[in-house]
Design an enzyme around this catalytic site. Sequence first.
Site, PDB file in Angstrom:
ATOM      1  N   CYS A 180       0.837  -1.194   0.000  1.00 48.17           N
ATOM      2  CA  CYS A 180       0.000   0.000   0.000  1.00 48.17           C
ATOM      3  C   CYS A 180       0.876   1.249   0.000  1.00 48.17           C
ATOM      4  CB  CYS A 180      -0.942   0.096   1.188  1.00 48.17           C
ATOM      5  SG  CYS A 180      -2.007  -1.317   1.388  1.00 48.17           S
ATOM      6  N   ARG A 237       3.339  -0.089  -5.164  1.00 45.99           N
ATOM      7  CA  ARG A 237       3.227  -0.676  -3.825  1.00 45.99           C
ATOM      8  C   ARG A 237       1.945  -1.478  -3.652  1.00 45.99           C
ATOM      9  NH1 ARG A 237       6.786   1.938  -0.330  1.00 45.99           N
ATOM     10  NH2 ARG A 237       5.601   1.190   1.447  1.00 45.99           N
ATOM     11  N   TRP A 254      -2.968  -2.749  -1.570  1.00 47.01           N
ATOM     12  CA  TRP A 254      -2.701  -4.158  -1.851  1.00 47.01           C
ATOM     13  C   TRP A 254      -3.410  -4.890  -0.726  1.00 47.01           C
ATOM     14  CZ3 TRP A 254      -0.762  -8.587   0.284  1.00 47.01           C
ATOM     15  CH2 TRP A 254      -0.374  -9.607  -0.600  1.00 47.01           C
ATOM     16  N   ASN A 293      -1.020   2.263   5.742  1.00 53.14           N
ATOM     17  CA  ASN A 293      -0.172   1.240   5.127  1.00 53.14           C
ATOM     18  C   ASN A 293       0.389   0.397   6.254  1.00 53.14           C
ATOM     19  OD1 ASN A 293       1.807  -0.208   3.725  1.00 53.14           O
ATOM     20  ND2 ASN A 293       3.293   1.442   3.911  1.00 53.14           N
ATOM     21  N   GLY A 294       0.136  -0.914   6.223  1.00 54.89           N
ATOM     22  CA  GLY A 294       0.645  -1.789   7.274  1.00 54.89           C
ATOM     23  C   GLY A 294      -0.422  -2.774   7.706  1.00 54.89           C
ATOM     24  N   GLU A 310      17.223 -16.640 -10.230  1.00 52.99           N
ATOM     25  CA  GLU A 310      16.675 -15.305 -10.501  1.00 52.99           C
ATOM     26  C   GLU A 310      16.052 -15.250 -11.899  1.00 52.99           C
ATOM     27  OE1 GLU A 310      15.848 -12.750  -8.992  1.00 52.99           O
ATOM     28  OE2 GLU A 310      15.913 -11.062 -10.378  1.00 52.99           O
ATOM     29  N   LYS A 312      12.228 -14.123 -12.546  1.00 49.82           N
ATOM     30  CA  LYS A 312      11.841 -13.014 -13.436  1.00 49.82           C
ATOM     31  C   LYS A 312      10.776 -13.491 -14.409  1.00 49.82           C
ATOM     32  CE  LYS A 312      12.829 -10.036 -12.045  1.00 49.82           C
ATOM     33  NZ  LYS A 312      13.437 -10.049 -10.784  1.00 49.82           N
ATOM     34  N   GLU A 360       7.314 -14.200 -12.600  1.00 51.23           N
ATOM     35  CA  GLU A 360       6.582 -13.084 -11.992  1.00 51.23           C
ATOM     36  C   GLU A 360       6.004 -12.110 -13.020  1.00 51.23           C
ATOM     37  OE1 GLU A 360       8.851 -10.794  -9.102  1.00 51.23           O
ATOM     38  OE2 GLU A 360      10.592 -10.751 -10.401  1.00 51.23           O
ATOM     39  N   HIS A 406      17.584 -36.569 -10.429  1.00 48.09           N
ATOM     40  CA  HIS A 406      16.894 -36.970  -9.195  1.00 48.09           C
ATOM     41  C   HIS A 406      15.418 -36.617  -9.239  1.00 48.09           C
ATOM     42  CE1 HIS A 406      20.663 -38.203  -7.507  1.00 48.09           C
ATOM     43  NE2 HIS A 406      21.192 -37.045  -7.881  1.00 48.09           N
ATOM     44  N   LYS A 448       5.708  -4.296  -4.958  1.00 51.04           N
ATOM     45  CA  LYS A 448       7.156  -4.162  -4.921  1.00 51.04           C
ATOM     46  C   LYS A 448       7.711  -4.254  -3.507  1.00 51.04           C
ATOM     47  CE  LYS A 448      10.955  -1.920  -7.003  1.00 51.04           C
ATOM     48  NZ  LYS A 448      11.344  -3.194  -7.623  1.00 51.04           N
TER      49      LYS A 448
HETATM   50  C1  G6P Z   1       9.101  -8.228  -3.687  1.00 51.65           C
HETATM   51  C2  G6P Z   1       9.612  -7.652  -4.996  1.00 51.65           C
HETATM   52  C3  G6P Z   1      10.931  -8.328  -5.368  1.00 51.65           C
HETATM   53  C4  G6P Z   1      11.939  -8.171  -4.246  1.00 51.65           C
HETATM   54  C5  G6P Z   1      11.387  -8.686  -2.913  1.00 51.65           C
HETATM   55  C6  G6P Z   1      12.276  -8.275  -1.758  1.00 51.65           C
HETATM   56  O1  G6P Z   1       8.743  -9.563  -3.870  1.00 51.65           O
HETATM   57  O2  G6P Z   1       8.672  -7.835  -6.019  1.00 51.65           O
HETATM   58  O3  G6P Z   1      11.434  -7.746  -6.552  1.00 51.65           O
HETATM   59  O4  G6P Z   1      13.102  -8.871  -4.560  1.00 51.65           O
HETATM   60  O5  G6P Z   1      10.091  -8.117  -2.664  1.00 51.65           O
HETATM   61  O6  G6P Z   1      12.222  -6.875  -1.652  1.00 51.65           O
HETATM   62  P1  G6P Z   1      13.363  -5.979  -1.076  1.00 51.65           P
HETATM   63  O7  G6P Z   1      12.823  -4.589  -1.178  1.00 51.65           O
HETATM   64  O8  G6P Z   1      13.571  -6.405   0.354  1.00 51.65           O
HETATM   65  O9  G6P Z   1      14.579  -6.180  -1.886  1.00 51.65           O
END
Ligand code: G6P
Length: 607
Positions: free
Chosen positions: A2, A27, A75, A101-102, A480, A484, A487, A503, A602
């Site tokens: 949020c 957010r 969110w 927010n929280g 990673e 990517k 997501e 395995h 994010k």
């Molecule tokens: C969310 C974001 C990711 C990020 C992760 C950790 O899932 O979408 O891109 O890697 O949070 O976030 P941070 O701000 O702690 O790197």
Amino acid sequence: MCGIVGFTGKQSAAPILLDGLKKLEYRGYDSAGIAVMDGNTISVSKVRGRIANLCEKTGDGASVPGSTGIGHTRWATHGAPTEENAHPHLSNDGRFAVVHNGIIENYMALREELIRDGYRFQSETDTEVIVHLIEMYYRGNVRDALIKTANRLRGSYALGVICSEEPGRIYAVREASPLILGIGMEENFFASDVTALVNHTRNVVYLEDGEFAELSGDEIRIFDCTGREINKKASRISWDVQAAEKGGYDHFMLKEIMEQPAAVKAAIAPRIKNGKIDFDELGGLVSELPEIRKIVITACGSAYYAGCAGKYALERLCRIPVETQLASELRYSDPLIDGSTLLIVISQSGETADTIAAMKECKSRGARTLAVVNVVGSSIASLADYTVYTWAGPEIAVATTKGYTTQISVLYMLALFFAERLGRLGEDAGGLIGQLQALPRRIQQAIDMNPSIPALAMKYHESRALFFIGRNTDYAVALEGALKMKEISYLHAEAYAAGELKHGTIALIEEHQPVIALCCNPSVMEKTLSNIVEVKSRGAEVLALTFRNNHKILSAADDLLFIPDADALFSAVIEIVPLQLLAYYVAKANGCDIDKPKNLAKSVTVE
Ligand code: G6P
């Protein structure tokens, strides 16, 4: 998750709030709302879905008069993403509006208590208890009511509050969620993130936990949790406005991928002095290094995978055991951590709830904490014993790119710095630093060498699943790369250590199954080549990522992605770039909302 914003001044508030919310939409983006005060009247506008819907509903704010207001982009945590559950929430007497927010952890008990006392709830949110508590405690003084309310709340909150009795005034309260005040000319602001402020002002004050602020057009007053007024220094934001704009690219993600050569340079270059790595910010840690017996790296999401990639360089160069642990697991694992442990915490936002909790748990056990963070003044940066900023600039796309590569770059530098200070760096120190300095150029080459990626994306975008394989440093990057892909394109993508294929996973290989094989680490190349041959003989289509002159791989694979020659110890930040681009173009081919993938946010500020 949020985002919240607040404005008070002479201009019309609604367009400013909407503009701020657009910047914070990363957010959370399932519903949104604003509350604007005109004289003593508060009017609330809310919508399901994106800020664009709120702009449409309010004629870009034109239909909502008033020069004081608060806004929210959500969110959903408690309650579905409906208009009723969207913020702002109003008190029963209509005097107060609140954005939050929280998470309020004790909201159930508070809700029952307030219902017993006759308060009517309009939503399923945890937030609504806050506005009713404020009404309950209000005896003509908002500040007192906020202190009493905050004393009843458990959890995390950044709050924005307006009261119809106080036209022209907004309140901001912070506990474990980010909140920044913006100082303008005859106008003042608050927001969850500086990106919502840079269009209006560069002068900001970072609120800390337990603090709250009272803002009018011409003054900002800040108080501690007991109501005692405090003085805080303003900081100046160095980001420019363009940094938070798309700058001609279709998506922030593509812009941020392309910014990586510059971002990695900004992380590395200022820290190389006279041919040596130097971290001014780690002066105090240097004398403690000989006591460190173990390094634990903790983080979430891509930041965790950055830790997995950086671990190899730290172990190889420093000869100290390095464990990587997901913060969400570490916090509940009764970890074997004490004063001889260095905890490296990695976070782009500096606000990830699990990462903060893991850090606090390890700190309480005596660990020294070093944060690798992008967002200046964030919670993790403030909590850590030592903070190294990644200097990636604002990252807006939900899927991180430059955030991740700058985190790894900082880990590479820490590996060299610690090793040198411990006297463990061999004769080739200069060569290794040269490799680091070459990274920005090599990242650019990795972008330029792969013009075929959009066409490859058209070949693979309808696949049911994509498997990423690699060994050692290549495996860390595969993790990673797969994240990517899943997501942003919503394709099922998983990474496997290539040696583990036999395995279980090889059972899934059938005719035309795409396998993306990372072959950039010469020490394990032959082994990965065997895995390529094995999956190919079962019908897989192999897309290999390797060097241009790597003939064995070139002839074994069906399709190719390239990176320039580089030392495998530091090549993760180069290897990931073609995989980021592949994920981007696959998502584009699938018509996905690349910068705001469904169900994600994010900054994950709740557990
Ligand atoms: C969310 C974001 C990711 C990020 C992760 C950790 O899932 O979408 O891109 O890697 O949070 O976030 P941070 O701000 O702690 O790197």
